[in-house]
Design a protein around this motif. Sequence first.
Motif, PDB file in Angstrom:
ATOM      1  N   GLN A  79       0.842  -1.111   0.067  1.00  0.00           N
ATOM      2  CA  GLN A  79       0.136   0.020  -0.005  1.00  0.00           C
ATOM      3  C   GLN A  79       0.911   1.238  -0.087  1.00  0.00           C
ATOM      4  OE1 GLN A  79      -3.806   0.200   0.158  1.00  0.00           O
ATOM      5  NE2 GLN A  79      -3.232   2.182  -0.467  1.00  0.00           N
ATOM      6  N   ILE A  80       2.024   1.376   0.570  1.00  0.00           N
ATOM      7  CA  ILE A  80       2.900   2.424   0.765  1.00  0.00           C
ATOM      8  C   ILE A  80       3.494   2.466  -0.708  1.00  0.00           C
ATOM      9  CG2 ILE A  80       5.377   3.199   1.862  1.00  0.00           C
ATOM     10  CD1 ILE A  80       4.211   1.609   4.380  1.00  0.00           C
ATOM     11  N   ALA A  81       3.927   1.471  -1.403  1.00  0.00           N
ATOM     12  CA  ALA A  81       4.363   1.668  -2.632  1.00  0.00           C
ATOM     13  C   ALA A  81       3.397   2.177  -3.459  1.00  0.00           C
ATOM     14  CB  ALA A  81       5.103   0.309  -3.258  1.00  0.00           C
ATOM     15  N   ILE A  82       2.255   1.774  -3.485  1.00  0.00           N
ATOM     16  CA  ILE A  82       1.183   2.284  -4.228  1.00  0.00           C
ATOM     17  C   ILE A  82       1.057   3.991  -4.296  1.00  0.00           C
ATOM     18  CG2 ILE A  82      -1.240   2.332  -4.933  1.00  0.00           C
ATOM     19  CD1 ILE A  82      -0.983  -0.901  -4.282  1.00  0.00           C
ATOM     20  N   ASP A  83       0.779   4.329  -2.975  1.00  0.00           N
ATOM     21  CA  ASP A  83       0.714   5.376  -2.699  1.00  0.00           C
ATOM     22  C   ASP A  83       1.810   6.360  -3.138  1.00  0.00           C
ATOM     23  OD1 ASP A  83      -1.985   5.435  -1.537  1.00  0.00           O
ATOM     24  OD2 ASP A  83      -1.023   4.696   0.441  1.00  0.00           O
ATOM     25  N   MET A  84       3.063   5.999  -3.125  1.00  0.00           N
ATOM     26  CA  MET A  84       4.219   6.510  -3.472  1.00  0.00           C
ATOM     27  C   MET A  84       4.249   6.630  -4.928  1.00  0.00           C
ATOM     28  SD  MET A  84       8.412   5.280  -3.379  1.00  0.00           S
ATOM     29  CE  MET A  84       8.147   4.969  -1.520  1.00  0.00           C
ATOM     30  N   PHE A  85       3.745   5.923  -5.673  1.00  0.00           N
ATOM     31  CA  PHE A  85       3.458   5.844  -7.055  1.00  0.00           C
ATOM     32  C   PHE A  85       2.799   6.731  -7.430  1.00  0.00           C
ATOM     33  CE2 PHE A  85       1.740   4.043 -11.251  1.00  0.00           C
ATOM     34  CZ  PHE A  85       3.169   4.194 -11.910  1.00  0.00           C
ATOM     35  N   LEU A  86       1.618   7.028  -6.756  1.00  0.00           N
ATOM     36  CA  LEU A  86       0.560   7.818  -7.227  1.00  0.00           C
ATOM     37  C   LEU A  86       0.703   9.140  -6.694  1.00  0.00           C
ATOM     38  CD1 LEU A  86      -2.593   5.257  -6.765  1.00  0.00           C
ATOM     39  CD2 LEU A  86      -1.677   6.038  -8.576  1.00  0.00           C
ATOM     40  N   GLY A  87       1.684   9.510  -5.885  1.00  0.00           N
ATOM     41  CA  GLY A  87       1.962  10.751  -5.214  1.00  0.00           C
ATOM     42  C   GLY A  87       0.996  11.135  -4.222  1.00  0.00           C
ATOM     43  N   ASN A  88       0.462   9.979  -3.450  1.00  0.00           N
ATOM     44  CA  ASN A  88      -0.432  10.554  -2.469  1.00  0.00           C
ATOM     45  C   ASN A  88       0.403  10.501  -0.972  1.00  0.00           C
ATOM     46  OD1 ASN A  88      -2.547   9.965  -4.134  1.00  0.00           O
ATOM     47  ND2 ASN A  88      -2.691   7.973  -3.649  1.00  0.00           N
ATOM     48  N   MET A  89       1.570  10.247  -1.043  1.00  0.00           N
ATOM     49  CA  MET A  89       2.087  10.556   0.188  1.00  0.00           C
ATOM     50  C   MET A  89       2.299  12.031   0.721  1.00  0.00           C
ATOM     51  SD  MET A  89       2.817   7.359   0.951  1.00  0.00           S
ATOM     52  CE  MET A  89       3.918   7.478   2.393  1.00  0.00           C
TER      53      MET A  89
END
Length: 1236
Positions: free
Chosen positions: A774-784
């Motif tokens: 989930q952290i990797a997905i958020d990082m890829f989508l710019g959600n962090m």
Amino acid sequence: MLLLHYLSYVAAVAAFVFVTLSLASGLLYISELIEEHSRPAKLIGQRAIYTIVTLHMLLYVTDSLPLLQTIFSIICHIVYLQNFSSHWPLISLSSASFIASCALAIANHFLWFLHFSHLARDARQSYRRRGPDPNAPGFTDIATFFGICVWLVPLFLFLSLSANDNALPTSSGIVDSSSPTSSPASAQRSKSSLFKSMFAVFSKDKLMACDKSTGLITPPSSASAPIYPLPSPSALSLHSPFLSAPPQRPHRALTFRAVEADASQVVVEFLPGDQVNLTGTVRLTHRTVQGCLGLISVENDIFIALITAANEVGNTRPSQSLPEKVARIHEVRFYCLTSSSWDDFSSSQDSLVNLESMDTMPSRDAYLQTLNSNGVFEHPCMPLTKILSSGSFYYALDPPWDLSTRLAVRLSRDNCIQDDIGVFDERFIWNDYIVRSLLDFREKLDPHERHDLDRCQFIVLAIQGYVGVSTMALPAPPVNGAPVIATLSLISRLGWKRAGTRFNTRGVDDYGNTANFVETETILSTDQHSVSYTQVRGSVPLFWEQQGIQTFGQRIQITRPQASQPAFERHFAHLIEEYGATHAINLLGTKENEATLTAAYAKHLYQARGIWSDQLNITHYDFHNAVRIAGHDSIVRELGHLEDIVDHMDRFGFTLADASTGERITEQHGVFRTNCLDCLDRTNFVQDIISRKAIEQFLGLVHREWLQANILWTHHRELWAENGDALSRIYAGTGALNTSFTRTGKRTLAGVLSDATKSVSRAYINNFQDKNKQIAIDMFLGNMSNQTQVNIFDPIHDMVRKTLNERVSEYSSTRPCSIFVGTWNVNGRPPSESLTPWLFPRDNFIEPDIFVLGFQEIVLLTAQQIVQADPEKKRVWEHKIMETVNGRSKTSGDYVLLRSEQLVGTALFVIVKSELTSVIRNVEGATRKTGLRGISGNKGGVGVRLDYQDTSFCFVTAHLAAGHANVEERDADFWTITNGLHFLKGKTIASHDNIIWLADTNYRINLSNENVRSLATEGEYDPLVGSDQLRLAIETGEAFVGYDEGPLLFPPTYKYDVGTDNYDSSEKMRIPAWTDRILFQGSLDLSVYSRAELRGSDHRPVFALFRTEVRIIDTVKRSAISRLLLETTLTAAPGEMLEEKIAALALPSDKDDLPAPSSDDLHWWDNLETDKGCLVISPPLLEAALRNPFDSPGDSPLSSCPSSDEELYSHAADLPIPITPEPVTRRSVNVSGPVK
């Protein structure tokens, strides 16, 4: 068999663990551990071989193993040892050591199998003649020997091979992208046997693959040069093919260079290939670079994401003049632009090249070639690499067409934008965040340059989901006897706006985006027609989640039961606007948790129908109950006879286009929205049925003879089964359930066992592996929350962004907000008195917009409650609170419970006025345990965060360590909660504009009991405050650094005899203290800070009233100001330097020229001019003050009011003629010099 007998006990435990891990996908986890910790894993493997060789020798002596077999087994392990080379865990499938290891492992197994078979036969014969032989090996002894001495090392090598993603043919070379696939199996399953993989290494395509590859060039690494103490930035150049280049692809280069002064910017140039100086460069890879996904910043380094392996899936509509081919991504690599720390050049690879020798220049294979022996750190983009290389991403092949948009919308577009890659459905482009800067760069190019960039296909837009293509021959009318070639395609586009994994992303967000939202389009194409049918799926559009460890009895919590309607309506408003009328099919069952969701779903939809009437409908269908009664076959029959579904299928229709002209004949006028709990297995099963019904509807009008074509429905079932597996692997980590029935139309024992294994695997993966994913997905989508988007160096737009940030007041407004905050340790007691004196302490008390109430010890802190807290106590307090705030006769509006969160005895309630639910978004809750070093929840913190308009708030209630002397433990608890309480997308407590702590801090007073009681009774609070542990901790920086607190003008709140106003009279005689506190940080104005005289606990409740301003951003006005600034900058005179133009546009600050604020020693009015004690006002200010602010200037046409209609008309005639607006033409600007 003495030694083996004792080892067998250990082996039995190991076997149990092995079987458990196998069922729960634990071997996959071990494989990932080997990949992530390769150096220690390599050391363990080598030492394990040495140990096993030694064990062979011991067993030869103690258990009389045969000499020849023992020597052979030792030789096998010596050969196994050769696989642990410097490249490990990257094992070459064609290496001599690997091939020999495979052969020897099989031979060793059979040799020992024959040996123990003879021993067993002799033991049986001896048993018949002389009775049992105590020295004969038993089953456990033999199994132990095989497990340790025969199978252990080959298993370890197999797991290493599983960790080696690049050992498969899709990664070890260039995947052939020229061969079309004719079936979904061949199109989607890239798996192949090890023998095929080994032979594929010697194929002609592999040997010749480098001749026409796209080049990726970088300067040699200079990390070891003494002049660069830090890694120096790199320049990368992406080249289109220039040897035997096809005529439609010009020889161009896209170069990237980091900006040294800014870690978030790069310089990008699009140049003719022959103008790029390749002197002193090194080729990074010989793989075919299929395109660039974008730029991303990870750990303060900038990386470029490149597709290095992909294969063609097929052509979704072969009858069209322009092909609509799709490619599946198999490997993505990240190359760093700002640092050489992640380069792995060897000295032999650093050499100079020129354009002519580019094909033979040294290459650096970032992941497969010689690895740096000293490299022990994981590549920072490895989590992103795993996601993007999972085989679930697709993109459109040459010529570019819009894969993200369904056929009906593409047919309605103008021809001029049909092939424009800048036009797409942004809901489904997963690399939108990292490719956005490149798309902006593309828009600024001249049309000719933009056309060349598109032809080179440097920029790739990718969707996630599934694409399957099947081509088949169907019977034709008896004209010439030739069959009709038809193509059946299935395209599933997964939305990214609420993306994530199964237990981490559920329900809806405040913008109406749901988890696991997928648009699935079925396309049947022939030489005459193309028919398209679209369905969608998505999580139940309510605020619900599943916290903690989830097994097979899943616990569901509806987090905002009274505040979901605005988001619910936004979701269906998006659907109706995009697809037309929407019919929801809810497949949830009658279990307690699913029934709760169904009831809430029906209630919200009933209210929403008041807006859309017959545009929105729903069918509730208990899938599991229907299967339990009559099996899966009954679903197919019943769905075809449900009146609501049949009527809406006829009403919605399908999209039909003429294949020769591309004209749309009919259009689909509505959509089915299907959901179950996960929107995977049951949903896919039902959507398969609806898709078939839609195709049958079309065939009944055009080709009735195809209704009985088994080949068509076989391919249709296979595509939907593959679709279910693909979407399930993305969201849940395993293939879908029920796919055996989808493929074959039958429910088999093998399918039942397969579903059981998948269910166990899901439970393991979703609970223990998905958080990192989930952290990797958020990082890829710019959600962090701490992420910075990479921008392309552009001084004009940089100036515009900076100016906009400085002038935020021009495009935003503020509104007042009042917040009531209260905290109370209720000592495990239920409510026994009215809460009005606490929540509404005065008759003229202004009703706040938000109530934030924190409780401690809402349940008794017993061992049973710590293990599993009773939620009923929280519900009792919740009911009492809502009854109080809504039962007050003077209330001006209803309040609703926005969010509640509980950690054992600590609970937090956020209650807001009902009219504010539409402007409060991104509400989240989180907890952090601090008891027993973070294991127990008897102490800890609970947080709720939200965005009110465009201002963020975080509320934290906590129960810190008890004990008069445990100050350090309390300080440690504060930092544990501050650093460890995390919300979604990387947000922490410190990420917010305004923060309020309302807690039982348990800080005491460092005075004697007698002094504290005496001073408290007399109302002398200053000496007590001076010895207050919390105030001392703030002053020394031990805890609550940067927080403010109101003055303590009320008696200590702890500890009282329950029901009285007397401080503790028990044997312990606790020292009174202000344990219950409210501290804050941000733009908050504290109006009231006091306590309430409620006697139902040994604590007194504390409350505070805050006033603040929330900011409201006007996005339309912001865009208008941005355009104005940009157009003003672009209209530069010839020869004018861009720097001068930017300087000339420096807008004056809106801040008034006010004096410095007062301090303890100096007042702001001390330096002002006075005359005999009177303040002297300057003439301009005096003149302005005396003028009527409503008067218009004298030259204004509005300066006076006309006295008659005639004067009104004469004034109107004198007004200037309006200027006819003219379109602004785009001009080319040279950002490095004068504007031409």
